[in-house]
Design a protein around this motif. Structure first.
Motif, mmCIF file in Angstrom:
data_model
loop_
_atom_site.group_PDB
_atom_site.id
_atom_site.type_symbol
_atom_site.label_atom_id
_atom_site.label_comp_id
_atom_site.label_asym_id
_atom_site.label_seq_id
_atom_site.Cartn_x
_atom_site.Cartn_y
_atom_site.Cartn_z
ATOM 1 N N ALA A 130 3.327 -4.190 -16.417
ATOM 2 C CA ALA A 130 2.087 -3.445 -16.215
ATOM 3 C C ALA A 130 2.192 -2.021 -16.745
ATOM 4 C CB ALA A 130 1.726 -3.428 -14.729
ATOM 5 N N LEU A 183 7.033 -7.714 -13.162
ATOM 6 C CA LEU A 183 5.598 -7.547 -13.387
ATOM 7 C C LEU A 183 5.203 -6.070 -13.364
ATOM 8 C CD1 LEU A 183 4.149 -10.504 -11.289
ATOM 9 C CD2 LEU A 183 4.371 -10.334 -13.770
ATOM 10 N N LEU A 200 1.114 -14.688 -9.888
ATOM 11 C CA LEU A 200 -0.242 -14.129 -9.879
ATOM 12 C C LEU A 200 -0.674 -13.748 -8.476
ATOM 13 C CD1 LEU A 200 -0.173 -15.725 -12.649
ATOM 14 C CD2 LEU A 200 -2.620 -16.072 -12.329
ATOM 15 N N ASP A 207 -2.498 -4.909 -19.870
ATOM 16 C CA ASP A 207 -3.909 -5.132 -20.168
ATOM 17 C C ASP A 207 -4.377 -4.429 -21.436
ATOM 18 O OD1 ASP A 207 -3.964 -2.510 -19.289
ATOM 19 O OD2 ASP A 207 -5.090 -2.935 -17.453
ATOM 20 N N LEU A 216 -2.402 -6.096 -15.559
ATOM 21 C CA LEU A 216 -1.800 -7.230 -16.242
ATOM 22 C C LEU A 216 -2.862 -8.230 -16.695
ATOM 23 C CD1 LEU A 216 1.141 -8.020 -13.799
ATOM 24 C CD2 LEU A 216 1.343 -6.964 -16.041
ATOM 25 N N ALA A 220 2.901 -12.904 -19.262
ATOM 26 C CA ALA A 220 2.345 -11.684 -18.671
ATOM 27 C C ALA A 220 2.434 -10.554 -19.681
ATOM 28 C CB ALA A 220 3.110 -11.316 -17.404
ATOM 29 N N GLN A 256 10.665 -10.947 -9.475
ATOM 30 C CA GLN A 256 9.424 -11.071 -10.236
ATOM 31 C C GLN A 256 8.520 -9.856 -10.041
ATOM 32 O OE1 GLN A 256 8.801 -13.470 -12.416
ATOM 33 N NE2 GLN A 256 10.786 -14.396 -11.960
ATOM 34 N N PHE A 283 -2.697 -12.433 -17.814
ATOM 35 C CA PHE A 283 -1.845 -13.618 -17.901
ATOM 36 C C PHE A 283 -2.447 -14.605 -18.883
ATOM 37 C CE2 PHE A 283 -0.977 -11.810 -13.738
ATOM 38 C CZ PHE A 283 0.406 -11.835 -13.698
#
Length: 314
Positions: free
Chosen positions: A239, A235, A252, A177, A259, A174, A231, A261
């Protein structure tokens, strides 16, 4: 005659080891537990506990009766399941516990499937590690969805528990972006990422097993890896650009934005299982819930496999 409910109290005490722990597990007061065990001693005509001002422990006779209590309670549950099966109608509450990412991914599909059974009430909780198996074994819950990183199928041929495979869940990378590796044309080379700020689950968490196994292929985890529990928390930090992480693909399903993957080479994976008592499997409400779980897991697995194939093609 021995009272079945008091045998349940004795069985819990044998597993918990304390009056307070037994009371918490059963939702009783400590005084009520002590009274129930004293009443069972009168029924049995034998001393079951050695008591002091601060503690209590089972006598030899107490340990012997606790072993028989577990067998008796399993037989009672099996008899109840057979009788319930005669009606063929799923009735009553079914309590399921699942590790957090499985709960998020499976809950909507499970609820949608089971809502047509008007007499069935689903109770879904979350648990981590070995807690789910222990809760099924002690009859606190009916079904536990657990994760297993051993890569070895459990032995379910004997014993009071059954393990039903649900899905296979590999680790994925992960990244934010706006990270260079968000560009899927760039290859993922793990040894080149060791200088990155990594975020991982704390040692002792089940998912940490997979992360440690992943880094073992490149000489070990970075010394600078930050540790956070959960988790969803990990995440969210990824992000926000705090670091990168290796997480199970099932994460996911949480739908965190910001994010990307990526598929990891030679990624370790976990397997998810539904754990249930063999004595309860014939109860219609348990049967229909297990079918719904397996159907939901199959749909989630197809979604994960498709997402990972798309990432590989990219």
């Amino acid at each position: 005659m021995l009272d079945v409910r008091r045998l349940q109290v004795l069985k819990e005490f044998a597993e918990r080891g304390t009056i307070a722990g037994t009371a918490e597990a059963l939702g009783y007061t400590a005084s009520a537990v002590s009274q129930q065990l004293s009443a069972l001693e009168r029924e049995a005509g034998a001393q079951l506990l050695d008591r002091t001002a601060r503690s209590a422990e089972l006598t030899d006779g107490g340990r012997l009766l606790a072993v028989h209590a577990e067998q008796i309670l399993a037989m009672v549950e099996a008899a109840e399941s057979v009788l319930a099966q005669q009606s063929g109608v799923p009735l009553g509450p079914v309590t399921v516990t699942a590790f957090p990412t499985a709960a998020v991914a499976l809950a909507p599909l499970l609820a949608q499937s089971l809502r047509r059974h008007e007499g069935l009430q689903l109770v879904l909780r979350q648990s981590v590690g070995a807690a789910g198996v222990r809760q099924v074994s002690s009859a606190e819950v009916d079904i536990a969805v657990i994760d297993d990183w051993s890569e070895r199928p459990p032995d379910t041929g004997t014993g009071k528990l059954r393990h039903l495979h649900l899905l296979h869940d590999p680790l994925v990378l992960a990244v934010p972006d706006d990270h260079p590796l968000a560009d899927t044309r760039r290859p993922v080379e793990l040894h080149r990422l060791l200088e990155e700020p990594w975020i991982a689950a704390p040692r002792g968490e089940p998912s940490r097993t997979g992360t440690d196994r992943l880094f073992a292929n490149v000489g070990g985890a970075p010394d600078t890896a930050w540790e956070f529990q959960g988790q969803g928390t990990i995440l969210n930090l990824v992000a926000r650009g705090i670091g990168i992480a290796a997480v199970p693909a099932l994460a996911l399903a949480g739908g965190t934005s910001g994010l990307v993957f990526r598929v990891l080479p030679q990624a370790p994976a976990r397997d998810a299982y539904a754990v249930v008592r063999a004595s309860s499997m014939r109860r219609p409400a348990i049967e229909v819930t297990l079918r719904a779980l397996r159907s939901a897991a199959e749909e989630v697995q197809q979604t994960l496999d498709e997402a990972l194939r798309s990432a590989e093609r990219a």
